[in-house]
Motif scaffolding. Structure first.
Motif, PDB file in Angstrom:
ATOM      1  N   LEU A 105       0.829  -1.210   0.000  1.00 47.88           N
ATOM      2  CA  LEU A 105       0.000   0.000   0.000  1.00 47.88           C
ATOM      3  C   LEU A 105       0.861   1.256   0.000  1.00 47.88           C
ATOM      4  O   LEU A 105       0.507   2.268  -0.619  1.00 47.88           O
ATOM      5  CB  LEU A 105      -0.934  -0.001   1.215  1.00 47.88           C
ATOM      6  N   SER A 106       1.980   1.171   0.686  1.00 48.39           N
ATOM      7  CA  SER A 106       2.901   2.300   0.678  1.00 48.39           C
ATOM      8  C   SER A 106       3.631   2.401  -0.660  1.00 48.39           C
ATOM      9  O   SER A 106       3.756   3.466  -1.253  1.00 48.39           O
ATOM     10  CB  SER A 106       3.899   2.133   1.828  1.00 48.39           C
ATOM     11  N   GLY A 107       4.088   1.271  -1.149  1.00 43.18           N
ATOM     12  CA  GLY A 107       4.885   1.277  -2.382  1.00 43.18           C
ATOM     13  C   GLY A 107       4.096   1.714  -3.600  1.00 43.18           C
ATOM     14  O   GLY A 107       4.612   2.429  -4.470  1.00 43.18           O
ATOM     15  N   ILE A 108       2.845   1.301  -3.677  1.00 51.50           N
ATOM     16  CA  ILE A 108       2.071   1.607  -4.886  1.00 51.50           C
ATOM     17  C   ILE A 108       1.820   3.105  -5.013  1.00 51.50           C
ATOM     18  O   ILE A 108       1.661   3.638  -6.123  1.00 51.50           O
ATOM     19  CB  ILE A 108       0.743   0.806  -4.895  1.00 51.50           C
ATOM     20  N   LYS A 109       1.824   3.813  -3.892  1.00 56.52           N
ATOM     21  CA  LYS A 109       1.616   5.269  -3.959  1.00 56.52           C
ATOM     22  C   LYS A 109       2.714   5.944  -4.770  1.00 56.52           C
ATOM     23  O   LYS A 109       2.466   6.922  -5.477  1.00 56.52           O
ATOM     24  CB  LYS A 109       1.591   5.866  -2.547  1.00 56.52           C
ATOM     25  N   LYS A 110       3.922   5.429  -4.644  1.00 61.22           N
ATOM     26  CA  LYS A 110       5.033   6.032  -5.398  1.00 61.22           C
ATOM     27  C   LYS A 110       4.813   5.892  -6.898  1.00 61.22           C
ATOM     28  O   LYS A 110       5.225   6.752  -7.677  1.00 61.22           O
ATOM     29  CB  LYS A 110       6.353   5.371  -4.997  1.00 61.22           C
ATOM     30  N   ILE A 111       4.181   4.820  -7.289  1.00 60.31           N
ATOM     31  CA  ILE A 111       3.957   4.600  -8.720  1.00 60.31           C
ATOM     32  C   ILE A 111       2.898   5.565  -9.241  1.00 60.31           C
ATOM     33  O   ILE A 111       3.011   6.097 -10.339  1.00 60.31           O
ATOM     34  CB  ILE A 111       3.522   3.141  -8.985  1.00 60.31           C
ATOM     35  N   PHE A 112       1.870   5.791  -8.446  1.00 60.24           N
ATOM     36  CA  PHE A 112       0.830   6.758  -8.843  1.00 60.24           C
ATOM     37  C   PHE A 112       1.286   8.192  -8.590  1.00 60.24           C
ATOM     38  O   PHE A 112       0.578   9.122  -8.939  1.00 60.24           O
ATOM     39  CB  PHE A 112      -0.466   6.490  -8.052  1.00 60.24           C
ATOM     40  N   LYS A 113       2.404   8.382  -7.938  1.00 61.07           N
ATOM     41  CA  LYS A 113       2.854   9.703  -7.504  1.00 61.07           C
ATOM     42  C   LYS A 113       1.749  10.411  -6.713  1.00 61.07           C
ATOM     43  O   LYS A 113       1.273  11.479  -7.085  1.00 61.07           O
ATOM     44  CB  LYS A 113       3.338  10.542  -8.691  1.00 61.07           C
TER      45      LYS A 113
ATOM     46  N   LEU B 258       0.073   3.134 -16.443  1.00 58.50           N
ATOM     47  CA  LEU B 258       0.765   3.178 -15.152  1.00 58.50           C
ATOM     48  C   LEU B 258       2.069   2.390 -15.169  1.00 58.50           C
ATOM     49  O   LEU B 258       2.105   1.241 -15.613  1.00 58.50           O
ATOM     50  CB  LEU B 258      -0.149   2.603 -14.053  1.00 58.50           C
ATOM     51  N   ALA B 259       3.101   3.015 -14.674  1.00 53.39           N
ATOM     52  CA  ALA B 259       4.427   2.410 -14.523  1.00 53.39           C
ATOM     53  C   ALA B 259       5.160   2.242 -15.849  1.00 53.39           C
ATOM     54  O   ALA B 259       6.277   1.749 -15.877  1.00 53.39           O
ATOM     55  CB  ALA B 259       4.365   1.079 -13.777  1.00 53.39           C
TER      56      ALA B 259
ATOM     57  N   THR C  95      12.670   3.740 -16.042  1.00 55.66           N
ATOM     58  CA  THR C  95      11.634   2.903 -16.648  1.00 55.66           C
ATOM     59  C   THR C  95      10.912   3.674 -17.751  1.00 55.66           C
ATOM     60  O   THR C  95      10.705   3.155 -18.861  1.00 55.66           O
ATOM     61  CB  THR C  95      10.629   2.452 -15.574  1.00 55.66           C
ATOM     62  N   PHE C  96      10.546   4.903 -17.461  1.00 53.73           N
ATOM     63  CA  PHE C  96       9.840   5.708 -18.467  1.00 53.73           C
ATOM     64  C   PHE C  96      10.734   5.934 -19.691  1.00 53.73           C
ATOM     65  O   PHE C  96      10.284   5.836 -20.837  1.00 53.73           O
ATOM     66  CB  PHE C  96       9.416   7.056 -17.875  1.00 53.73           C
ATOM     67  N   ALA C  97      11.997   6.263 -19.464  1.00 55.33           N
ATOM     68  CA  ALA C  97      12.911   6.534 -20.572  1.00 55.33           C
ATOM     69  C   ALA C  97      13.098   5.280 -21.438  1.00 55.33           C
ATOM     70  O   ALA C  97      13.159   5.349 -22.676  1.00 55.33           O
ATOM     71  CB  ALA C  97      14.263   7.006 -20.030  1.00 55.33           C
ATOM     72  N   ARG C  98      13.174   4.121 -20.780  1.00 58.62           N
ATOM     73  CA  ARG C  98      13.303   2.871 -21.544  1.00 58.62           C
ATOM     74  C   ARG C  98      12.084   2.659 -22.431  1.00 58.62           C
ATOM     75  O   ARG C  98      12.213   2.281 -23.610  1.00 58.62           O
ATOM     76  CB  ARG C  98      13.476   1.696 -20.571  1.00 58.62           C
ATOM     77  N   HIS C  99      10.906   2.911 -21.902  1.00 56.29           N
ATOM     78  CA  HIS C  99       9.699   2.751 -22.712  1.00 56.29           C
ATOM     79  C   HIS C  99       9.701   3.723 -23.906  1.00 56.29           C
ATOM     80  O   HIS C  99       9.346   3.339 -25.018  1.00 56.29           O
ATOM     81  CB  HIS C  99       8.451   2.988 -21.851  1.00 56.29           C
ATOM     82  N   GLN C 100      10.101   4.948 -23.665  1.00 56.13           N
ATOM     83  CA  GLN C 100      10.115   5.929 -24.754  1.00 56.13           C
ATOM     84  C   GLN C 100      11.073   5.492 -25.858  1.00 56.13           C
ATOM     85  O   GLN C 100      10.783   5.627 -27.057  1.00 56.13           O
ATOM     86  CB  GLN C 100      10.544   7.315 -24.229  1.00 56.13           C
TER      87      GLN C 100
END
Lengths: 404, 404, 404, 404
Positions: C50-58, C185-186, C278-283
C-alpha cells in the motif's frame, strides 16, 4: 506429466534423514532461469556462495563445491590426498562408514577398520582412544589418513571429532584427518578449523535443505600440500584447478548453477536464523523425539547419551517385528517416508529424520504417524510417545513467548 | 524482497478455514507465464475449466467465473437477479450470513433475517421450517429470494440445502433460492441442480485449494430469466455478456489467467481423487477433529450432529479464556494459524480448518499444536484430544491397507 | 495437465499491450504459499504494498487495491462517487473509452461523449479545449465528473492529463476528474497528485508486469468527500471500509494474496530500475518501434507526435489487408501474440505492445516477426522496419557503455 | 537475496551453446518438492526416465545417469573401460576434444592425438580415414579406444560418427569407440546402436534443455564387457552397481532427484514435438544463422558444409577485432550472452547457440543483437545478416501454414 504423489491428497511428510524437506524459498530459487556460468552474474553468485559456505563449515580455508552428489565428495577426499596402496584407518560407526571404506578399497587403498564388535559399534560414537592406540603402534607412519564419520546417518550417532583430533595429536602422528559430516553439516555444530580437520566431506540435501546434487570438500593447507604429491588418478575431482578458478567465482567445468541459486538462498536462511539457533532447534526437536521413543518402550539405536544425534533418531524394533513392514504401513496409511535400517540393522530399526526445515508441528505430525503405524503393525507400546514429546516440547515455553 | 515467514524455520501450518493450504502442483501451475486472453490457447483453457467446474457444482447449467474474490460473487448473485427495494429473506447461521445480509442492504434491498435467538442460530443449521412458514405467509409473493449459507465458515455448521428447497416448494413460493457455499464447495457434497438452487456462490481459496482471487456463480435458467428484468445496476458482475462469451472459452474483460491455470490443475487433482473420495476424506478428518475437541472436554460450536461441517470445527473456550489469546500463543509458539471467532463469537471460540490439501498427519500436527497451545494458555483439558483423534483415525485402518 | 503451448518449441512472444510478459521474479513470488490474510505476516505485506504503490501513482493519498481485474476498478470509480442519473462527460479516445462509457450507462449514469468525428478521435489524444468549452456551458454544474483515458490501449495514444486538469480549472468547474491509466501506469509518467486527478483507475497486468487479477483506484480527498453522499449502490467496491482497514495493512474481505506477493516484487523491481529510467526505456523502445512502422511505409494509428504512446504502437494496414489475418499468420508461424484492432478499428490495424518486461532484443524479435508476417500476408513494404529500428536503438549507444 | 540480473529490465538472451535456455515447464518441474529416493514414487520416476532417455540416444542398451555434470561423464567413460597406461587414440576437433585428452592423461592413460595441423582441424569434422590408417598400423591392437567428439561445442562442427565406425571396422580393429555428444544430443541426430558406439557421453544442459548437473553414459555390451577387467580405479563412476540397481528404478547412492523431475518433463516435451521435428527445427535455425554470418561477410568457423552444426555457429572476427570485446559490448548493451572463442580460437571468434528451447524469433533477437553489437564494435559488415536470416526463415513458409 509425471505423477509424483501416490497418495490422494495432503502433504507428504519426508522424514528420512535426508534428503530433508526443501523449503519453498529454496525450491523457488532453484527454479530461476539458468545463467551463463562464464558471465559476470555467475561470478558474483560464485563468490557469494563460496564465501558463505565457509561460515557453515567454520573454516577460513577453501571449500570445494562439486556438481555431484555426496558420494562423489567422499571419492574426492581420497583421490586428492592419497596414493595407490596407501594405508588408511577408518572407523566403523555404521553403514555409511562401511560404504566409505568399501569405496577406499575400490580406489586401491589399503584400509583398516577399527571399531567395537558386532552392532556395538553401531550404537556408539567413534572411540577416540582406539585411534590413538592404533596410531601409537604405527611408529613408521605408514598410516596416511584417519577417516571417521561425524554424524552416522544410518544410526543417529554423532561422534566427537575434537576427541579424534586430540587422539591423533596425542599419538604425535602425521596422518590426515578426514571427516564425513554429510548429514551433520548445518544441523549439528561442526568446526573444521578448530578441530583441525584436513578434509571435511558434506552434501547439500541434509542440513542445507537443498535437493541432492552438489557436495563439498572443506580442506586444510595440510591436505592441499598432500594433494601435490598424491598419486591416485583424478580429474573431475581435482582440487587444484577448482580452487584456482574459484578465486574469481568460477569453476573449470560446468557447475550445477541452479543448485547454487538454491545454496545462496539456503545460506541466507541459515544465517537469518543464526547458526547457533539452528543447532539449538535441532537439539530440542531431537530430544522430544527421543522422549517419544522412550515412552513407547522402544530402544534408541544410540546408547551413548553424549552421542545422540540432533539430526535423526534410530528406533529399534522388538524381536519379531520387521521394521521395513512398519515403514511400509506408515507410508501407505499416513503418506510419510521414514529411513530404513541399513546394513547390519536392516529390518531391525527405522530412522526418523528431524533436520533442516523442521519445527515442533512437523515433528509432532511425524511422531503421531509413527505411533499410529506402530500400533497398526502390532507393536506393543508401553505408552504414548506423542504425549511424551509434547511434554518435552512444552518445557521452556510460556504464554508470553514471542517466536518472531 | 519481502520476508513472508516470521518464524525461523520449518513449515507454517495454515489451518484456517480458508484460504486453505495450496498444493505445490497448483502453486506451480499458477506461476506459468501469463498468456494472451484472446488467443487460441486461452480459449482451450477457458473451455476446459468452464466444463470442469460444472462437475464440482454438480450442474449442467452455466457457472460464471469472476476475476474477483468471493465477496464479489455474493454481490453478483444479488445484482443480477434483483431490483432496488426487492424483499429478500436471509437466514442467520453466523457471521458470513450476517455480512451477506449487510451487503444486500447496502445494495438497496429490503432484507429480513430469520433465525434462532442469540447464538443459538450460530450453533445449528438453517431451520427449513422457519423458511417454509415465512413463505407461506407471503401470499402476494413479495419475497423475491431466499438466501442461505450452506457451510457457515464462521461456525462450522453445514445446513441442509435440500430441506430448504423442499420448504420453498412446500410453500409453493416462487422465490429464488440463493446459496453461499464459498467454504463448502469441493469439500462437502453439493448438488446445484438436484437441490434446485438458483444461484450458488463460491470461491477459490477453500476446497478448490487455490489462492484467493476468483469466485463463482452457478446459475439456473430461472435465475437467468430473472436477470433479464432485474434492475439493480450491474456491469462487471453482469452474467449475460460473460455467459455469451464463455461459449467459446473467453471472457468479455480480462480474466484472472494465472488463477485459471491453477483451477485447471485443481480440477485435475480433485477428479483424480474422485469427488466422493474427497468428501469422505473430509468427513473422516472432521470426525477425528471433533473426537479431539470432545476429549479435551471443550464444546464444539455446532450442537447439531447432523450439521457438523466437514470443512472446519469451531472450538468454544471455557469461561474466562480469550480465544484470541490462545490463537496468538499457538501462532507464536507453533507457527500455526487458526481461525478467529467472528461477530457474536469473537474471542469465545477458534476455528480449525481441515479442508482441501489435508490428510491424517496435517490434522494431527494441527491437533498437537492446539493441545499444547491450550495448555500453555492455561485451559484445563479433560484429556488428550490428540489420543482421541489418533484412535478415530485408526478405525478402519489395517496393516494391509494400500492407499494409492 | 493442461498443455498451454500450441507451438512445438521455443519461447512465446506475448507482445500484446497487456497482459504484458510477467518477469520470472514475479512469477516465482506469485507462487509462494498463500498465507493467512488476517495474520501478522499479511499485515506487513499489506502495509508494504500500500505504501509502495503510492510512489507509482505519484500520490500521497490512498490507493485502493481490489482483488478484481481492471474493469472492476472502472466500476469502483463510478459507483463510489456518483448517484443514479448523474451526468458525466467522457471523451472518446478509442475502444476502452467507449467501453467505460457503456459501463457508466449500464450503471444508470447519464453520459455524454465528447470527441472528434469518425476515427479521427481514435488517432489523437483528448482535446482538452473541448472539455473546457463543454464545462463552461454547464453553468449550473450538472456535470458531476469528467472521465478520460490516459493511455488508450486500443490505439496507442497517450493524452495530456495536465491539460485536462487545466481545462477544468479554466472553466471553474467542480466536476470530478477521473482517469483510466490501466495501460499507462508504470510505463508512462503519471502524476495523480500534481495533475489533480480525483480517481485514477489502473490494473496489474500492464506496466506493473503482474498477471491480471488486481486493480486500483487512487483517490483524492475530494473524491472521498463525494463518496460520502454518492448514491449508486456499492458493496464490494466501497472505498470506505477498505481504506479504514488498510491503515493496518488488511482488507475487509479476502484480498488476492498471491498477486500481492507479486506486487511487492514488482515494486522492488521498478524502484530498483528507477521510475524515470523505466519511463525513458519505454520511450526509447516505442520510438524504435515507430521507426520500423514508418520504414515499412505503414501508418501509425496515432497521428499526433506529442501523443505517441510509450506502451504500444498501433499499425494500420493498407486497404484490402485484414489485420486479423496478418495477426493469425504471425501467431501461427512465429509464435507471437499481437493485439487486435478493436471497435472502429477492427480488422484495420494491429497493436504491438512494448511495455513492462521489455528490452532491445525482445522488441527486435517482435519487429522481425512482424516484418516476416507482413510479407507472408502479402503486404507490400516500403523498406525494412527492422533495419530502421536497429538504427534507432543504436543511437546513443557506444562500445564503452556499461549497462549494469 | 541474490540479484541475478545485472540488467535493468527485460529478458536475458542466453545464446551460448549450453547451458541453453531452460523452458518454463522444466524449471517448474525441477522445483517440485524433493522425494525419498528409496520410495515407490522415485522408483516409478527412475524407470520412466531410464526408459525415456534411451529413445533420445537411439539405443536399447543401458544409459547410466550420473548426478554430476558432463565432465564427470567423460571421466566415467574412461575409468569404466580402461586400465592405467592403456593407449587411446583421440581426435582433435577443438577445445573440448583437447580437454578430454588432457583428462585421459591425468587419469594415467597414454593418449595420441590425431588431427589436421594448426586450426585446420578446428574447422572440419573428424577425418575418419586418418583413424582408419592409424588403426591399420596397430597390428598388435595396443590401441584400446578411439575417442571422438560428435558435436564440437567450441567450433560448431559436427562429425560423421557413422564414418568413424566404418573406419574402425574397415581396419578390423577391436578398439572401443567412445563419443562425446554432450552438446549434440537431442539437437543433432544421434544413433548410439546403429553407429556401433561403445560409450556415448552426454549432459543435461544442452539439447535436453535442463539445468546442468546430470550427465550420461550410454554403453554397449562390449563396453560393459571391457568394464569387467578395466583397472582404472572407480567408485562413484562405476557402471556395475548403477546398472544393477537401475533395473528397479533406483541408484546405489543419492541421485539428483530434482533434475530427474526435469528430465521427465524434458522427455515429454521432446517426444511431444517428435525427435525428427526437433532435429529439423535445429537445422532450419542453424541454416538461417549461417545465412546471416555470410551476409555480414564474416567467416563461419566450420568450413565443411557437410559438418555444419545444427547446435551452434562459430563466427570468426576479422583481423584486429577482439571477439571477446565484441561479446562484452553485446552483453552490456543488449543483455545477451554469447559463447567465447576457446583455446586456439580465444579472442578470434564467438559462438552463437541456437539449440534446445529455440525458435524463429529467439534466433532473430539473437542476430539483431549480434548485428548491432558488431557495428558498435567497429566491425565493417558487408550487409545485413538479419535480412538474410529472415529470408532464409521465410522459405517454405506460407500464409496458410498452421504450426500447432
Amino acid at each position: 506429466m509425471l505423477k509424483l504423489d501416490f497418495h490422494p491428497a495432503g502433504r507428504h511428510f519426508l522424514q528420512i534423514p535426508g534428503p530433508s524437506p526443501v523449503p519453498d524459498r529454496i525450491l523457488r530459487a532453484v527454479s530461476y532461469p539458468t545463467i551463463d556460468h562464464r558471465g559476470p552474474e555467475f561470478g558474483a553468485l560464485g563468490l557469494q556462495v563460496l564465501s558463505g559456505i565457509k561460515k557453515i563449515f567454520k573454516t577460513e580455508q577453501p571449500v570445494v563445491i562439486y556438481p555431484a552428489s555426496g558420494t562423489g565428495a567422499w571419492e574426492a577426499a581420497l583421490t586428492n590426498t592419497l596414493s595407490p596402496g596407501d594405508h588408511v584407518v577408518m572407523y566403523e560407526t555404521g553403514h555409511f562408514a562401511t560404504l566409505w571404506k568399501k569405496m577406499a578399497e575400490a580406489l586401491g587403498l589399503k584400509t583398516e577398520f577399527l571399531g567395537l564388535p558386532g552392532i556395538e559399534g553401531w550404537r556408539r560414537g567413534v572411540q577416540a582412544q582406539m585411534i590413538e592406540e592404533r596410531l601409537r603402534q604405527d611408529t613408521t607412519h605408514q598410516i596416511k589418513a584417519v577417516c571417521v564419520v561425524h554424524n552416522e546417518t544410518s544410526t543417529g550417532v554423532t561422534s566427537n571429532i575434537a576427541a579424534v583430533r586430540q587422539a591423533i595429536d596425542a599419538a604425535g602422528h602425521p596422518a590426515l584427518l578426514m571427516v564425513d559430516t554429510i548429514s551433520g553439516l548445518a544441523s549439528a555444530d561442526y568446526r573444521h578449523d578448530e578441530w583441525g580437520v584436513d578434509v571435511t566431506v558434506s552434501g547439500s540435501q541434509k542440513g542445507l535443505m537443498l535437493p541432492p546434487g552438489i557436495s563439498f570438500n572443506a580442506v586444510s593447507q595440510k591436505a592441499i600440500a598432500a594433494s601435490k604429491t598424491a598419486k591416485l588418478p583424478k580429474a573431475f575431482w581435482g582440487w587444484e584447478d577448482i580452487i584456482a578458478m574459484n578465486a574469481t567465482g568460477y569453476w573449470p567445468y560446468t557447475p550445477s548453477t541452479n543448485l547454487l541459486f538454491g545454496l545462496a538462498e539456503a545460506l541466507d536462511m541459515i544465517m537469518g536464523e543464526g547458526l547457533d539457533n539452528t543447532f539449538a532447534r535441532h537439539q530440542r526437536l531431537a530430544d522430544a523425539c527421543r522422549q517419544a521413543v522412550k515412552a513407547w518402550g522402544l530402544e534408541i539405536q544410540c546408547v551413548d547419551t553424549e552421542a545422540y544425534s540432533p539430526v535423526l533418531t534410530g528406533v529399534m524394533m522388538p524381536e519379531g517385528i520387521d521394521a521395513d513392514a512398519v515403514r511400509k504401513i506408515i507410508y501407505q496409511n499416513f503418506d510419510m517416508s521414514l529411513g530404513a535400517g541399513l546394513g547390519k540393522m536392516k529390518g531391525k530399526m527405522f530412522r526418523i529424520g528431524h533436520l533442516g526445515e523442521a519445527n515442533d508441528l512437523t515433528l509432532m505430525a511425524t511422531l503421531t504417524g509413527c505411533e499410529m503405524g506402530l500400533q497398526l503393525a502390532g507393536v506393543k507400546l508401553a505408552g504414548s510417545g506423542v504425549q511424551a514429546a509434547m511434554t518435552a516440547l512444552m518445557r521452556n515455553k510460556s504464554p508470553e513467548r514471542m517466536v518472531a
